[in-house]
Design a protein around this motif. Structure first.
Motif, PDB file in Angstrom:
ATOM      1  N   LEU A  37       0.822  -1.206   0.000  1.00  0.00           N
ATOM      2  CA  LEU A  37       0.000   0.000   0.000  1.00  0.00           C
ATOM      3  C   LEU A  37       0.858   1.260   0.000  1.00  0.00           C
ATOM      4  O   LEU A  37       0.448   2.296  -0.515  1.00  0.00           O
ATOM      5  CB  LEU A  37      -0.946   0.000   1.206  1.00  0.00           C
ATOM      6  N   PHE A  38       2.056   1.172   0.564  1.00  0.00           N
ATOM      7  CA  PHE A  38       2.940   2.335   0.563  1.00  0.00           C
ATOM      8  C   PHE A  38       3.413   2.672  -0.852  1.00  0.00           C
ATOM      9  O   PHE A  38       3.522   3.838  -1.223  1.00  0.00           O
ATOM     10  CB  PHE A  38       4.149   2.089   1.474  1.00  0.00           C
ATOM     11  N   SER A  39       3.701   1.633  -1.635  1.00  0.00           N
ATOM     12  CA  SER A  39       4.133   1.877  -3.015  1.00  0.00           C
ATOM     13  C   SER A  39       2.973   2.347  -3.892  1.00  0.00           C
ATOM     14  O   SER A  39       3.141   3.217  -4.751  1.00  0.00           O
ATOM     15  CB  SER A  39       4.758   0.607  -3.604  1.00  0.00           C
ATOM     16  N   ILE A  40       1.796   1.760  -3.693  1.00  0.00           N
ATOM     17  CA  ILE A  40       0.617   2.215  -4.437  1.00  0.00           C
ATOM     18  C   ILE A  40       0.339   3.674  -4.111  1.00  0.00           C
ATOM     19  O   ILE A  40       0.084   4.501  -4.995  1.00  0.00           O
ATOM     20  CB  ILE A  40      -0.598   1.321  -4.109  1.00  0.00           C
ATOM     21  N   HIS A  41       0.410   4.011  -2.825  1.00  0.00           N
ATOM     22  CA  HIS A  41       0.216   5.385  -2.371  1.00  0.00           C
ATOM     23  C   HIS A  41       1.230   6.320  -3.055  1.00  0.00           C
ATOM     24  O   HIS A  41       0.860   7.389  -3.557  1.00  0.00           O
ATOM     25  CB  HIS A  41       0.396   5.443  -0.851  1.00  0.00           C
ATOM     26  N   GLU A  65      -6.192   2.367  -9.920  1.00  0.00           N
ATOM     27  CA  GLU A  65      -6.403   1.144 -10.699  1.00  0.00           C
ATOM     28  C   GLU A  65      -5.118   0.709 -11.407  1.00  0.00           C
ATOM     29  O   GLU A  65      -4.782  -0.471 -11.431  1.00  0.00           O
ATOM     30  CB  GLU A  65      -7.527   1.352 -11.727  1.00  0.00           C
ATOM     31  N   GLU A  66      -4.400   1.677 -11.983  1.00  0.00           N
ATOM     32  CA  GLU A  66      -3.158   1.351 -12.681  1.00  0.00           C
ATOM     33  C   GLU A  66      -2.102   0.826 -11.711  1.00  0.00           C
ATOM     34  O   GLU A  66      -1.428  -0.174 -11.982  1.00  0.00           O
ATOM     35  CB  GLU A  66      -2.635   2.592 -13.417  1.00  0.00           C
ATOM     36  N   PHE A  75      -9.989   2.440  -3.752  1.00  0.00           N
ATOM     37  CA  PHE A  75     -10.397   3.019  -5.028  1.00  0.00           C
ATOM     38  C   PHE A  75     -11.327   4.214  -4.846  1.00  0.00           C
ATOM     39  O   PHE A  75     -11.598   4.936  -5.796  1.00  0.00           O
ATOM     40  CB  PHE A  75     -11.085   1.961  -5.890  1.00  0.00           C
ATOM     41  N   SER A  76     -11.827   4.396  -3.622  1.00  0.00           N
ATOM     42  CA  SER A  76     -12.779   5.490  -3.410  1.00  0.00           C
ATOM     43  C   SER A  76     -12.373   6.460  -2.295  1.00  0.00           C
ATOM     44  O   SER A  76     -12.863   7.589  -2.261  1.00  0.00           O
ATOM     45  CB  SER A  76     -14.181   4.932  -3.105  1.00  0.00           C
TER      46      SER A  76
END
Length: 303
Positions: free
Chosen positions: A212-216, A235-236, A274-275
Motif C-alpha cells: 500500500l505504501f508503493s501504491i500510495h 487502478e493502474e 479506489f474510493s
C-alpha cells in the motif's frame, strides 16, 4: 547506534536458523496482504522454503532467484531436483550492472549463456550508464538469439537517459519498479504511454514491505518528467502490483487477477482504496489474507 542495540539482542544463530527466520518472514508477508514474492536476493532459500511448506507453515508463493554467475548450478538443480510445489518456483537469475564499460564482455557472456539455456535474467540497474549497458546487452541478445518469450527484466531502471525510454518496450523488456523506494519519482506514465511492461514491488528489506505504501507513492507523488505528470490512477498502480508482477514471472495465466480458474489468492482491506481520498491509501489495513483458498492471516478485532 540503533543497529548495535538490535545486534546485541538478536540471536547469534539468526543467519543460520533459516527455518524460523523464513517462517517469521512469511507470517509478516501475510499480515501485509502479500501473497506472492519474487526473491531476487540471489541466495539459496529453496530448500528452507520447501521444508516450511512441508510443515504447512509457508503462507507465501515464492519465485526464488539464483546469482547469474551460477546459472549452471541452477540448471543442474532444476534437472536433478525439479521443484514440484504449488508455492515455490525457481528459474530466475539475478545480477547487476555497475555502469563500467569493462564489465560488458563478461556480463554479455553470462546473460547470453543463461538465455540460451532458457532461463530468465533480471538485471539491477541504477544510473544512466548502468541502464544503457543493460539495455544494450538485452537488445543484442534479443536480436541474436532464438526468438522466444524471454521476459528480460531491469530491476529499478532508475535514472536512465530519458531518450532511451522507447528501447525498453521495443525489446519487450519489463521494468521492475519500486515506487516507495524512490518516493514515487519515476516516469510511470511515460513508461505506460510507451507500452512498456511494468511490474511493481517493494525492494524489501531495503524499504518497507507494505504494498500500500508503493501504491500510495505512485498515485500521490508522481513527478513531472518529459513534460508529463507521472502519477498513476489507483487502478493502474494496483494492476502493476498484481497482474503486472505476475506477468514478470510468467504467471499471469494463473494469478494476478480475480478470475474463474485462477488461484484463490485474495485480500480484504479495511478501506476501499479506489474510493477513499488518495492521501489515505497508505492508512488502509489488511483485514484478511487468503492464499490458495485458505485464510493465512486475520487481523485481530479492534477493541
Amino acid at each position: 547506534s540503533a543497529i548495535l542495540l538490535v545486534k546485541f539482542k538478536a540471536p547469534k544463530t539468526q543467519t543460520k536458523d533459516w527455518i524460523p527466520v523464513t517462517e517469521a518472514a512469511t507470517n509478516y508477508a501475510a499480515s501485509l496482504g502479500v501473497t506472492s514474492v519474487q526473491d531476487v536476493h540471489s541466495d539459496y532459500q529453496r530448500d528452507y522454503l520447501l521444508a516450511l511448506e512441508k510443515e504447512g507453515k509457508l503462507k507465501t508463493r515464492v519465485y526464488d532467484c539464483t546469482p547469474l554467475h551460477e546459472w549452471k548450478r541452477l540448471l543442474k538443480m532444476m534437472d536433478e531436483k525439479p521443484v514440484k510445489s504449488p508455492l515455490v518456483r525457481i528459474g530466475c537469475l539475478k545480477s547487476f550492472s555497475d555502469g563500467f564499460e569493462e564489465s560488458i564482455p563478461e556480463l554479455y557472456e553470462r546473460i547470453d549463456a543463461a538465455d540460451k539455456a532458457g532461463l530468465q535474467v533480471l538485471m539491477h540497474a541504477i544510473g544512466n550508464k548502468a541502464n544503457e549497458i543493460v539495455l544494450g546487452i538485452f537488445e543484442r541478445i534479443e536480436n541474436e538469439n532464438t526468438k522466444r518469450d524471454r521476459r528480460f527484466r531491469v530491476e529499478h531502471a532508475f535514472r536512465f537517459r530519458f531518450n532511451n525510454l522507447g528501447r525498453y518496450s521495443k525489446s519487450n523488456i519489463i521494468v521492475s519498479l519500486q515506487p516507495h523506494l524512490f518516493g514515487g519519482n519515476e516516469p510511470y506514465r511515460s513508461f505506460l504511454n510507451a507500452d512498456t511492461k511494468i511490474a511493481f514491488g517493494s525492494d524489501a528489506s531495503i524499504t518497507d514491505f507494505n504494498p500500500l505504501f508503493s501504491i500510495h507513492a505512485a498515485v500521490n507523488r508522481g513527478s513531472f518528467e518529459g513534460g508529463v505528470k507521472q502519477a498513476l490512477t489507483v487502478e493502474e498502480a494496483v494492476r502493476f502490483y498484481t497482474i503486472g508482477s505476475a506477468y514478470a514471472e510468467f504467471q499471469e495465466e494463473v494469478k494476478g487477477s480475480i478470475k474463474a480458474g485462477k488461484l484463490a489468492d485474495v485480500i480484504i482491506l479495511s478501506d476501499d482504496i479506489f474510493s477513499v481520498p488518495a492521501e489515505r491509501i497508505r492508512d488502509a489495513k489488511v483485514v484478511l489474507t487468503i492464499v490458495d483458498g485458505k485464510v493465512v492471516y486475520e487481523a485481530a478485532p479492534e477493541l
